[in-house]
Design an enzyme around this catalytic site. Structure first.
Site, mmCIF file in Angstrom:
data_model
loop_
_atom_site.group_PDB
_atom_site.id
_atom_site.type_symbol
_atom_site.label_atom_id
_atom_site.label_comp_id
_atom_site.label_asym_id
_atom_site.label_seq_id
_atom_site.Cartn_x
_atom_site.Cartn_y
_atom_site.Cartn_z
ATOM 1 C CD1 TRP A 152 -4.470 3.554 6.449
ATOM 2 C CD2 TRP A 152 -2.719 3.495 4.920
ATOM 3 N NE1 TRP A 152 -4.403 2.391 5.710
ATOM 4 C CE2 TRP A 152 -3.389 2.422 4.754
ATOM 5 C CE3 TRP A 152 -1.818 3.677 3.637
ATOM 6 C CZ2 TRP A 152 -3.130 1.356 3.860
ATOM 7 C CZ3 TRP A 152 -1.568 2.748 2.894
ATOM 8 C CH2 TRP A 152 -2.124 1.564 2.955
ATOM 9 C CG ASP A 233 -2.601 7.466 -0.598
ATOM 10 O OD1 ASP A 233 -2.904 6.711 -1.342
ATOM 11 O OD2 ASP A 233 -2.308 6.797 0.698
ATOM 12 C CE LYS A 269 -11.666 2.211 1.759
ATOM 13 N NZ LYS A 269 -10.287 1.681 1.553
#
Length: 305
Positions: A152, A233, A269
């Site tokens: 990311w 993460d 999310k």
């Protein structure tokens, strides 16, 4: 009428023009974020057939953000039963932190039972990563951080801005469309003892390529042997397999076998709370006493104001 000027006014110096400050004159224009820039271009497009695949977000048929039923029910409840708006402790809402730990570590987690996890509510998963970066910089002996190649885009920025040395480990083999397991393990084997390794808990961003359960076992064992510190993460729990417990499998494996690790958790999310910025940072320690020392710094140690 007295025509002489007032003494206080007579002694005042003539007005001077305000000098222009130049402190911020050298700040350059930051490059636009490619993902958010794409979102703005999408909004400006007048096509009736447009479809935005740039940001991972649930959408209605009308292209609006999907509000999950459980979120709507919670909002309806609090609309009828307002809660106090008092200041929270520095670590955030204790009930939220506790339940967030249950979601990611599992209600049967030995670490939860032993009270060896220190948690802090964070401004989304990004804020959790920033708190973790500050913790690493302040308290760890060897502040080197390894991230996957690719990863990311903000991972590298967050850790470098905290003053940490960031390195990349091989991850994705685009020629074979497979995980570069040999390169991955080789890089970790050469990492210095005490280095932090950033791992995507599931739904690796941007490749979508996750290790198999057997590969996670090998990664975990190597990190134990090399005395490396995992930092998970977790931005997509529930997105990869569709099951919260399955998608937390790697974290729970490492938590059973290793004494210490970080988890940076996001609910953007899996609850559709993109703009709410809701996350949590957990530090699993070797025992309750160590976690208690973390609590003394602000559950866990936070950057100084």
């Amino acid at each position: 009428r007295c025509t002489h000027p007032h003494p206080s006014r007579a002694t005042q110096p003539p007005a001077q023009k305000k000098k222009k400050m130049a402190c911020f004159a050298n700040i350059s224009l930051a490059p636009p974020d490619p993902i958010l820039g794409l979102a703005e271009a999408f909004k400006a497009d007048q096509s009736e057939r447009k479809l935005n695949l740039g940001i991972g977000a649930y959408r209605t048929d009308e292209g609006l953000s999907k509000i999950f039923n459980v979120v709507q029910e919670a909002e309806d409840h609090f609309a009828q039963h307002p809660y106090p708006k008092d200041y929270l402790p520095i670590h955030g809402h204790a009930g939220f932190c506790e339940l967030a730990a249950h979601v990611i570590f599992g209600s049967d987690s030995p670490a939860i039972a032993n009270k060896s996890i220190a948690s802090a509510q964070a401004v989304g998963g990004t804020g959790a990563l920033r708190i973790a970066a500050a913790f690493i910089k302040r308290f760890l002996y060897s502040p080197s951080v390894f991230v996957s190649n690719p990863t990311w885009g903000n991972h590298i920025k967050i850790f470098e801005d905290a003053g940490l040395s960031v390195h990349k480990y091989p991850y994705y083999d685009s020629q074979r469309n497979a995980l570069n397991m040999d390169g991955f393990l080789s890089a970790l084997n050469n990492a210095s003892e005490g280095s932090v390794v950033v791992l995507h808990a599931c739904a690796h961003n941007p490749t979508g390529m996750d290790p198999t359960p057997e590969q996670w076992e090998s990664i975990c064992q190597l990190m134990i042997d090399r005395k490396l510190i995992p930092l998970f993460d977790s931005a997509y729990q529930g997105f990869a397999d569709g099951d919260l417990d399955v998608d937390a499998g790697a974290i729970r494996l490492f938590a059973r076998r290793m004494p210490e690790l970080f988890v940076c958790q996001s609910f953007s999310k899996n609850l559709g709370l993109y703009g709410e910025r809701l996350g949590c940072m957990h530090v699993m320690c070797a025992d309750q006493e160590t976690a208690g020392r973390g609590v003394s710094h602000g559950e866990p140690p936070l950057p100084a104001p």
